[in-house]
Design an enzyme around this catalytic site. Structure first.
Site, mmCIF file in Angstrom:
data_model
loop_
_atom_site.group_PDB
_atom_site.id
_atom_site.type_symbol
_atom_site.label_atom_id
_atom_site.label_comp_id
_atom_site.label_asym_id
_atom_site.label_seq_id
_atom_site.Cartn_x
_atom_site.Cartn_y
_atom_site.Cartn_z
ATOM 1 N N HIS A 30 39.089 50.647 37.026
ATOM 2 C CA HIS A 30 38.098 51.096 35.927
ATOM 3 C C HIS A 30 36.765 51.340 36.599
ATOM 4 C CE1 HIS A 30 40.457 48.773 32.535
ATOM 5 N NE2 HIS A 30 41.051 50.167 32.921
ATOM 6 N N ARG B 174 23.954 44.263 35.181
ATOM 7 C CA ARG B 174 25.500 43.921 35.651
ATOM 8 C C ARG B 174 25.578 44.071 37.410
ATOM 9 N NH1 ARG B 174 24.422 43.358 31.358
ATOM 10 N NH2 ARG B 174 24.012 41.232 32.241
ATOM 11 N N LEU C 42 44.374 31.582 31.215
ATOM 12 C CA LEU C 42 44.060 30.357 30.764
ATOM 13 C C LEU C 42 44.838 30.170 29.406
ATOM 14 C CD1 LEU C 42 40.101 30.123 30.673
ATOM 15 C CD2 LEU C 42 41.815 28.600 31.781
#
Length: 233
Positions: free
Chosen positions: A110, A60, A203
């Site tokens: 986070h 990542r 969305l």
């Protein structure tokens, strides 16, 4: 909308970075980059299979070099630079796209991919390379560095500062969040309790859409610049 608004709190989730090419945490198949959350984002996972967890976040971290901030990140950075009142962007994302766009009034609740945490002494350090299990901490020398990611079951960062910002907000905006991960999912209820205006940009309606005064549906790259133009007049 800008009338009578002095203090703004903005919560961002995976949806704001999806248009930059980063996978959302809760994809339609329930997986994050091919893994169940329980395999890569819990204290039990890193204890059981540290090699997998470290490799997952290495991948990542490397992915960040392939993506760039989008128009939504840019718009929030412009708002941050121009807004005279209090403003805080709280992101659930662990990427660095807000910073690269220029945002400064920012909290990563986070954790961050480009940071390492010592599980022994608690120190955090900037980290951009791979992070194999057993990497020693420069502060305490223990082989205990791990990704600086808040796993499920761990306490998010800066909760006192975040709570203060929510309680002082005249406007609370949630952008691209699922509304399913606490404590962030509960911020809108606190904002409503103290009388702030509440707006969701997403969305699709989130799990917490019922709590918002207004929900606007569409791509973040369209909705966020539109909102910022309205706020800045």
């Amino acid at each position: 909308m800008a009338q009578d608004i002095q203090n703004i709190m903005i919560l961002t989730g995976a949806g704001i970075s999806a248009e930059s090419g980063l996978a959302t945490f809760r994809g339609p198949d329930g997986l994050w980059e091919g893994h169940r959350v329980e395999e890569v984002c819990t204290p039990e996972a890193i204890a059981r299979n540290p090699a997998l967890v470290h490799r997952f976040y290495d991948e990542r971290r490397a992915k960040l070099a392939e993506v760039a901030p989008n128009a939504a990140h840019d718009a929030l950075a412009a708002l941050d630079a121009a807004w005279d009142g209090d403003l805080l962007i709280v992101t659930q994302n662990v990427d660095d796209l807000h910073e690269r766009a220029g945002a400064r009034r920012l909290i990563h609740m986070h954790g961050q991919l480009q940071s390492a945490l010592c599980a022994a002494c608690g120190v955090t350090v900037p980290w951009t390379a791979s992070l194999p299990p057993g990497t020693p901490c420069a502060t305490c020398a223990r082989p205990a560095l791990r990704p600086d990611i808040v796993f499920f079951g761990e306490m998010p960062y800066a909760m006192d500062a975040i709570d203060e910002a929510v309680r002082n907000a005249d406007l609370f905006v949630s952008i691209g969040t699922s509304g399913a991960v606490y404590p962030a999912a509960g911020f809108v209820q606190t904002a409503r309790h103290v009388g702030a205006r509440t707006l969701e940009l997403n969305l699709d309606p989130s799990a917490g859409s019922i709590w918002f005064e207004e929900t606007r549906l569409g791509p973040a790259t369209q909705l966020v610049p539109d909102l910022v133009r309205t706020l800045l007049g």
